[in-house]
Design a protein around this motif. Structure first.
Motif, PDB file in Angstrom:
ATOM      1  N   PRO A  29       0.803  -1.231   0.000  1.00 31.55           N
ATOM      2  CA  PRO A  29       0.000   0.000   0.000  1.00 31.55           C
ATOM      3  C   PRO A  29       0.836   1.281   0.000  1.00 31.55           C
ATOM      4  N   GLU A  30       2.007   1.260   0.621  1.00 33.30           N
ATOM      5  CA  GLU A  30       2.828   2.477   0.659  1.00 33.30           C
ATOM      6  C   GLU A  30       3.611   2.720  -0.631  1.00 33.30           C
ATOM      7  N   CYS A  31       3.581   1.767  -1.543  1.00 33.33           N
ATOM      8  CA  CYS A  31       4.270   1.917  -2.828  1.00 33.33           C
ATOM      9  C   CYS A  31       3.473   2.887  -3.697  1.00 33.33           C
ATOM     10  N   ILE A  32       4.140   3.888  -4.228  1.00 32.34           N
ATOM     11  CA  ILE A  32       3.435   4.901  -5.011  1.00 32.34           C
ATOM     12  C   ILE A  32       3.371   4.561  -6.497  1.00 32.34           C
ATOM     13  N   GLY A  33       4.087   3.526  -6.931  1.00 37.63           N
ATOM     14  CA  GLY A  33       3.999   3.137  -8.330  1.00 37.63           C
ATOM     15  C   GLY A  33       5.240   2.425  -8.805  1.00 37.63           C
ATOM     16  N   GLY A  34       5.200   2.030 -10.052  1.00 36.80           N
ATOM     17  CA  GLY A  34       6.324   1.334 -10.667  1.00 36.80           C
ATOM     18  C   GLY A  34       6.935   2.177 -11.767  1.00 36.80           C
ATOM     19  N   CYS A  35       8.228   2.107 -11.890  1.00 40.05           N
ATOM     20  CA  CYS A  35       8.957   2.830 -12.918  1.00 40.05           C
ATOM     21  C   CYS A  35       9.635   1.783 -13.800  1.00 40.05           C
ATOM     22  N   ILE A  36       9.309   1.776 -15.064  1.00 45.39           N
ATOM     23  CA  ILE A  36       9.808   0.773 -15.987  1.00 45.39           C
ATOM     24  C   ILE A  36      10.788   1.434 -16.948  1.00 45.39           C
ATOM     25  N   GLU A  37      11.995   0.904 -16.991  1.00 49.17           N
ATOM     26  CA  GLU A  37      13.023   1.448 -17.877  1.00 49.17           C
ATOM     27  C   GLU A  37      12.675   1.130 -19.321  1.00 49.17           C
ATOM     28  N   GLY A  38      12.662   2.145 -20.141  1.00 44.58           N
ATOM     29  CA  GLY A  38      12.370   1.950 -21.555  1.00 44.58           C
ATOM     30  C   GLY A  38      13.584   1.426 -22.302  1.00 44.58           C
ATOM     31  N   PRO A  39      13.367   0.838 -23.478  1.00 38.46           N
ATOM     32  CA  PRO A  39      14.493   0.379 -24.294  1.00 38.46           C
ATOM     33  C   PRO A  39      15.407   1.548 -24.635  1.00 38.46           C
ATOM     34  N   PHE A  40      16.700   1.295 -24.673  1.00 36.68           N
ATOM     35  CA  PHE A  40      17.653   2.378 -24.870  1.00 36.68           C
ATOM     36  C   PHE A  40      18.456   2.269 -26.150  1.00 36.68           C
ATOM     37  N   SER A  41      18.208   1.261 -26.936  1.00 36.70           N
ATOM     38  CA  SER A  41      18.957   1.076 -28.171  1.00 36.70           C
ATOM     39  C   SER A  41      18.036   1.315 -29.361  1.00 36.70           C
ATOM     40  N   GLY A  42      18.579   1.852 -30.410  1.00 39.72           N
ATOM     41  CA  GLY A  42      17.790   2.085 -31.604  1.00 39.72           C
ATOM     42  C   GLY A  42      17.659   0.862 -32.488  1.00 39.72           C
ATOM     43  N   GLN A  43      18.414  -0.192 -32.198  1.00 39.41           N
ATOM     44  CA  GLN A  43      18.377  -1.377 -33.036  1.00 39.41           C
ATOM     45  C   GLN A  43      17.392  -2.400 -32.483  1.00 39.41           C
ATOM     46  N   PHE A  44      16.435  -2.784 -33.331  1.00 36.53           N
ATOM     47  CA  PHE A  44      15.409  -3.721 -32.903  1.00 36.53           C
ATOM     48  C   PHE A  44      16.010  -5.021 -32.412  1.00 36.53           C
ATOM     49  N   SER A  45      17.043  -5.509 -33.074  1.00 33.22           N
ATOM     50  CA  SER A  45      17.640  -6.787 -32.671  1.00 33.22           C
ATOM     51  C   SER A  45      18.218  -6.711 -31.258  1.00 33.22           C
ATOM     52  N   SER A  46      18.593  -5.525 -30.814  1.00 31.95           N
ATOM     53  CA  SER A  46      19.150  -5.352 -29.475  1.00 31.95           C
ATOM     54  C   SER A  46      18.086  -5.309 -28.391  1.00 31.95           C
ATOM     55  N   VAL A  47      16.885  -4.880 -28.747  1.00 28.25           N
ATOM     56  CA  VAL A  47      15.849  -4.687 -27.727  1.00 28.25           C
ATOM     57  C   VAL A  47      14.689  -5.671 -27.812  1.00 28.25           C
ATOM     58  N   LYS A  48      14.647  -6.515 -28.825  1.00 27.93           N
ATOM     59  CA  LYS A  48      13.477  -7.384 -29.002  1.00 27.93           C
ATOM     60  C   LYS A  48      13.265  -8.318 -27.814  1.00 27.93           C
ATOM     61  N   ALA A  49      14.315  -8.697 -27.119  1.00 23.27           N
ATOM     62  CA  ALA A  49      14.155  -9.554 -25.939  1.00 23.27           C
ATOM     63  C   ALA A  49      13.537  -8.792 -24.771  1.00 23.27           C
ATOM     64  N   LEU A  50      13.600  -7.467 -24.793  1.00 22.78           N
ATOM     65  CA  LEU A  50      13.045  -6.672 -23.702  1.00 22.78           C
ATOM     66  C   LEU A  50      11.525  -6.553 -23.762  1.00 22.78           C
ATOM     67  N   PHE A  51      10.943  -6.686 -24.933  1.00 27.22           N
ATOM     68  CA  PHE A  51       9.509  -6.463 -25.068  1.00 27.22           C
ATOM     69  C   PHE A  51       8.663  -7.398 -24.207  1.00 27.22           C
ATOM     70  N   PRO A  52       8.973  -8.707 -24.134  1.00 22.33           N
ATOM     71  CA  PRO A  52       8.185  -9.558 -23.225  1.00 22.33           C
ATOM     72  C   PRO A  52       8.326  -9.137 -21.763  1.00 22.33           C
ATOM     73  N   ILE A  53       9.516  -8.708 -21.381  1.00 14.63           N
ATOM     74  CA  ILE A  53       9.743  -8.278 -20.000  1.00 14.63           C
ATOM     75  C   ILE A  53       8.962  -6.999 -19.716  1.00 14.63           C
ATOM     76  N   LEU A  54       8.975  -6.074 -20.651  1.00 18.44           N
ATOM     77  CA  LEU A  54       8.213  -4.838 -20.474  1.00 18.44           C
ATOM     78  C   LEU A  54       6.723  -5.136 -20.354  1.00 18.44           C
ATOM     79  N   GLY A  55       6.230  -6.036 -21.203  1.00 18.58           N
ATOM     80  CA  GLY A  55       4.821  -6.417 -21.127  1.00 18.58           C
ATOM     81  C   GLY A  55       4.484  -7.058 -19.792  1.00 18.58           C
ATOM     82  N   ALA A  56       5.370  -7.935 -19.302  1.00 18.78           N
ATOM     83  CA  ALA A  56       5.133  -8.587 -18.009  1.00 18.78           C
ATOM     84  C   ALA A  56       5.146  -7.562 -16.878  1.00 18.78           C
ATOM     85  N   ALA A  57       6.034  -6.570 -16.961  1.00 20.72           N
ATOM     86  CA  ALA A  57       6.106  -5.545 -15.919  1.00 20.72           C
ATOM     87  C   ALA A  57       4.830  -4.697 -15.908  1.00 20.72           C
TER      88      ALA A  57
END
Length: 98
Positions: A29-57
């Motif tokens: 209850p005292e948690c004010i929210g979640g902060c999710i780090e966005g992808p930081f690379s411009g190359q899709f091949s570098s960030v495609k593994a992050l998308f499932p994690i972002l969705g789960a978060a």
């Protein structure tokens, strides 16, 4: 970090489940929210593994009733350390200090 810190394994399935476990552990209850780090690379091949994690978060925050926001990595570093180009050891030290 406490002795019960959740470690994320290298494969995508473990990271996705681990990220969900982290959000569930700290969603109180005292948690004010979640902060999710966005992808930081411009190359899709570098960030495609992050998308499932972002969705789960996002899903874990929704299920826990937590508001969430995405944040740029440099802003996260600036908030945590005072430098927008902090290195990993500096970020880890900032985490330990909190």
């Amino acid at each position: 970090m406490d002795a019960q810190t959740i470690r994320l394994e290298g494969n995508i399935g473990s990271r996705t489940v681990g990220g969900n476990a982290i959000i569930n552990r700290y969603a109180r209850p005292e948690c004010i929210g979640g902060c999710i780090e966005g992808p930081f690379s411009g190359q899709f091949s570098s960030v495609k593994a992050l998308f499932p994690i972002l969705g789960a978060a996002v899903l874990a925050c929704e299920l826990a009733g937590l508001p969430r926001s995405a944040i740029d990595l440099s802003r996260l570093k600036l908030h945590a350390t005072g430098k927008d180009n902090a290195r990993k050891p500096e970020m880890q030290a900032a985490e330990e200090a909190r």
